[in-house]
Design a protein around this motif. Structure first.
Motif, PDB file in Angstrom:
ATOM      1  N   GLN A 164       0.772  -1.173   0.004  1.00  0.00           N
ATOM      2  CA  GLN A 164      -0.039   0.069   0.012  1.00  0.00           C
ATOM      3  C   GLN A 164       0.755   1.280   0.096  1.00  0.00           C
ATOM      4  OE1 GLN A 164      -3.437  -0.662   2.653  1.00  0.00           O
ATOM      5  NE2 GLN A 164      -2.550  -2.584   2.861  1.00  0.00           N
ATOM      6  N   LEU A 165       0.173   2.365  -0.045  1.00  0.00           N
ATOM      7  CA  LEU A 165       0.845   3.616  -0.342  1.00  0.00           C
ATOM      8  C   LEU A 165       1.655   4.026  -1.507  1.00  0.00           C
ATOM      9  CD1 LEU A 165       1.789   4.010   3.556  1.00  0.00           C
ATOM     10  CD2 LEU A 165      -0.315   4.890   2.409  1.00  0.00           C
ATOM     11  N   ARG A 166       1.637   3.401  -2.486  1.00  0.00           N
ATOM     12  CA  ARG A 166       2.231   3.518  -3.763  1.00  0.00           C
ATOM     13  C   ARG A 166       1.507   4.696  -4.362  1.00  0.00           C
ATOM     14  NH1 ARG A 166       5.346  -1.150  -5.324  1.00  0.00           N
ATOM     15  NH2 ARG A 166       4.594  -3.254  -4.824  1.00  0.00           N
ATOM     16  N   ASN A 167       0.336   5.196  -4.032  1.00  0.00           N
ATOM     17  CA  ASN A 167      -0.421   6.001  -4.831  1.00  0.00           C
ATOM     18  C   ASN A 167      -0.109   7.680  -4.085  1.00  0.00           C
ATOM     19  OD1 ASN A 167      -1.645   4.607  -2.753  1.00  0.00           O
ATOM     20  ND2 ASN A 167      -3.551   5.536  -3.002  1.00  0.00           N
ATOM     21  N   LEU A 168       0.545   7.427  -3.078  1.00  0.00           N
ATOM     22  CA  LEU A 168       1.193   8.922  -2.471  1.00  0.00           C
ATOM     23  C   LEU A 168       1.789   9.655  -3.571  1.00  0.00           C
ATOM     24  CD1 LEU A 168       2.398   8.369   1.096  1.00  0.00           C
ATOM     25  CD2 LEU A 168       0.305   9.637   0.503  1.00  0.00           C
ATOM     26  N   PRO A 169       1.456  10.675  -3.797  1.00  0.00           N
ATOM     27  CA  PRO A 169       2.025  11.807  -4.798  1.00  0.00           C
ATOM     28  C   PRO A 169       3.632  12.253  -4.542  1.00  0.00           C
ATOM     29  CG  PRO A 169       0.547  12.961  -3.762  1.00  0.00           C
ATOM     30  CD  PRO A 169       0.335  11.789  -3.128  1.00  0.00           C
ATOM     31  N   TYR A 170       4.040  11.825  -3.414  1.00  0.00           N
ATOM     32  CA  TYR A 170       5.314  12.261  -2.900  1.00  0.00           C
ATOM     33  C   TYR A 170       5.967  11.103  -2.342  1.00  0.00           C
ATOM     34  CZ  TYR A 170       2.825  12.512   1.429  1.00  0.00           C
ATOM     35  OH  TYR A 170       2.213  12.123   2.657  1.00  0.00           O
ATOM     36  N   VAL A 171       7.118  11.084  -1.948  1.00  0.00           N
ATOM     37  CA  VAL A 171       7.878  10.048  -1.371  1.00  0.00           C
ATOM     38  C   VAL A 171       8.049  10.454   0.176  1.00  0.00           C
ATOM     39  CG1 VAL A 171      10.341   8.751  -1.158  1.00  0.00           C
ATOM     40  CG2 VAL A 171       9.349   9.463  -3.312  1.00  0.00           C
ATOM     41  N   GLY A 172       7.813   9.620   1.158  1.00  0.00           N
ATOM     42  CA  GLY A 172       7.876  10.073   2.559  1.00  0.00           C
ATOM     43  C   GLY A 172       8.422   9.174   3.591  1.00  0.00           C
ATOM     44  N   VAL A 173       8.653   9.167   4.721  1.00  0.00           N
ATOM     45  CA  VAL A 173       8.983   8.302   5.831  1.00  0.00           C
ATOM     46  C   VAL A 173       7.696   7.983   6.605  1.00  0.00           C
ATOM     47  CG1 VAL A 173      10.807   7.990   7.527  1.00  0.00           C
ATOM     48  CG2 VAL A 173      11.287   9.517   5.831  1.00  0.00           C
ATOM     49  N   LEU A 174       7.584   6.496   6.733  1.00  0.00           N
ATOM     50  CA  LEU A 174       6.599   6.040   7.546  1.00  0.00           C
ATOM     51  C   LEU A 174       6.674   6.517   9.236  1.00  0.00           C
ATOM     52  CD1 LEU A 174       5.642   2.483   6.757  1.00  0.00           C
ATOM     53  CD2 LEU A 174       4.257   4.476   6.336  1.00  0.00           C
ATOM     54  N   LYS A 175       5.724   6.949   9.453  1.00  0.00           N
ATOM     55  CA  LYS A 175       5.541   6.949  11.120  1.00  0.00           C
ATOM     56  C   LYS A 175       5.902   5.428  11.501  1.00  0.00           C
ATOM     57  CE  LYS A 175       2.337  10.745  11.751  1.00  0.00           C
ATOM     58  NZ  LYS A 175       0.809  10.999  11.629  1.00  0.00           N
ATOM     59  N   PRO A 176       6.844   5.650  12.595  1.00  0.00           N
ATOM     60  CA  PRO A 176       7.303   4.067  13.437  1.00  0.00           C
ATOM     61  C   PRO A 176       6.245   3.609  13.897  1.00  0.00           C
ATOM     62  CG  PRO A 176       8.515   6.241  14.377  1.00  0.00           C
ATOM     63  CD  PRO A 176       7.441   6.870  13.340  1.00  0.00           C
ATOM     64  N   GLU A 177       5.104   4.108  14.276  1.00  0.00           N
ATOM     65  CA  GLU A 177       3.866   3.204  14.814  1.00  0.00           C
ATOM     66  C   GLU A 177       3.126   2.551  13.807  1.00  0.00           C
ATOM     67  OE1 GLU A 177       3.960   6.835  15.338  1.00  0.00           O
ATOM     68  OE2 GLU A 177       2.099   7.609  15.129  1.00  0.00           O
ATOM     69  N   VAL A 178       3.315   3.094  12.665  1.00  0.00           N
ATOM     70  CA  VAL A 178       2.500   2.170  11.437  1.00  0.00           C
ATOM     71  C   VAL A 178       3.281   0.787  11.205  1.00  0.00           C
ATOM     72  CG1 VAL A 178       2.042   1.898   8.876  1.00  0.00           C
ATOM     73  CG2 VAL A 178       2.171   4.222  10.218  1.00  0.00           C
ATOM     74  N   TYR A 179       4.634   0.630  11.613  1.00  0.00           N
ATOM     75  CA  TYR A 179       5.194  -0.611  11.668  1.00  0.00           C
ATOM     76  C   TYR A 179       4.592  -1.617  12.742  1.00  0.00           C
ATOM     77  CZ  TYR A 179       8.903   1.476   8.965  1.00  0.00           C
ATOM     78  OH  TYR A 179       9.721   2.079   8.142  1.00  0.00           O
ATOM     79  N   THR A 180       4.243  -1.046  14.048  1.00  0.00           N
ATOM     80  CA  THR A 180       4.143  -1.643  15.062  1.00  0.00           C
ATOM     81  C   THR A 180       2.542  -2.112  15.184  1.00  0.00           C
ATOM     82  OG1 THR A 180       3.890   0.513  16.284  1.00  0.00           O
ATOM     83  CG2 THR A 180       6.034  -0.878  16.610  1.00  0.00           C
TER      84      THR A 180
END
Ligand code: IMP
Ligand code: MG
Length: 184
Positions: A164-180
């Motif tokens: 997922q998130l391939r459709n974001l129009p920019y390149v970003g760093v994930l929030k750490p809580e998304v992993y957990t």
């Protein structure tokens, strides 16, 4: 946008991607005059980048795609490179330009380049939007690089977290809580 809630910070903005893509397109236009390269996109990450890039290439090209996986949906690299979908046309005696979203360890490209050379390509070069030099496990430098980035896990503009998130129009760093958290 709604999806911004997963992102800690924007690393490469939409505007910067536009500038970089335009400049790569201009260089490629110059270098590939009269060579009619086959531009090979590595699915699925190449989609937004390749789509924007080719609009800035002002010389004859053909397109094809391969799907080669090395990450299997998580955030850790594995040594295996698996061909899920192969090219539809032959590469024999052709100029090949591989379009990739990011080069990290370098293993995926190393494997694909070797394969296309083995099949008789005249020349195999690579254009990548992002490059993580610190992630390298093998010695390899892409021919055309959009932006060098630090060794961080990034998403957007083709790059995924769990598909997922391939459709974001920019390149970003994930929030750490998304992993957990459970993110399915
Ligand atoms: P390499 O074989 O380690 O160079 O891995 C290249 C592939 O890994 C890319 O085509 C991406 O699909 C994936 N990858 C590497 N780094 C990232 C990242 O930060 N986010 C998402 N996918 C990544
Ligand atoms: Mg990829």
């Amino acid at each position: 946008m709604e999806l911004d809630k997963y992102i800690e910070k924007v690393l490469v903005s939409q505007k910067e991607i536009e500038t970089v893509t335009k400049s790569l397109g201009a260089k490629i236009t110059k270098d590939y005059k009269n060579k009619k390269p086959l531009v090979v996109g590595l699915l699925k990450g190449c989609i937004p980048f390749m789509s924007d890039l080719i609009k800035h290439i002002d010389t004859n090209i053909e397109l094809d795609f391969m799907n080669v996986s090395s990450y299997y949906g998580g955030i850790e690299s594995t040594a295996d490179v698996k061909i899920e979908k192969d090219l539809s046309v032959t590469v024999k005696d052709r100029y090949i330009l591989i379009a990739e979203d990011i080069v990290d360890s370098g293993r995926t490209l190393n494997a694909v380049i070797k394969l296309l050379e083995y099949r008789g390509a005249k020349e195999v070069k690579v254009v990548t939007l992002l490059n993580k030099p610190e992630g390298r496990l093998i010695d390899y430098v892409p021919d055309y690089i959009g932006v060098d980035i630090p060794k961080l896990f990034v998403v957007g503009y083709g790059l995924d977290y769990k598909e997922q998130l391939r459709n974001l129009p920019y390149v970003g760093v994930l929030k750490p809580e998304v992993y957990t958290k459970d993110f399915n």
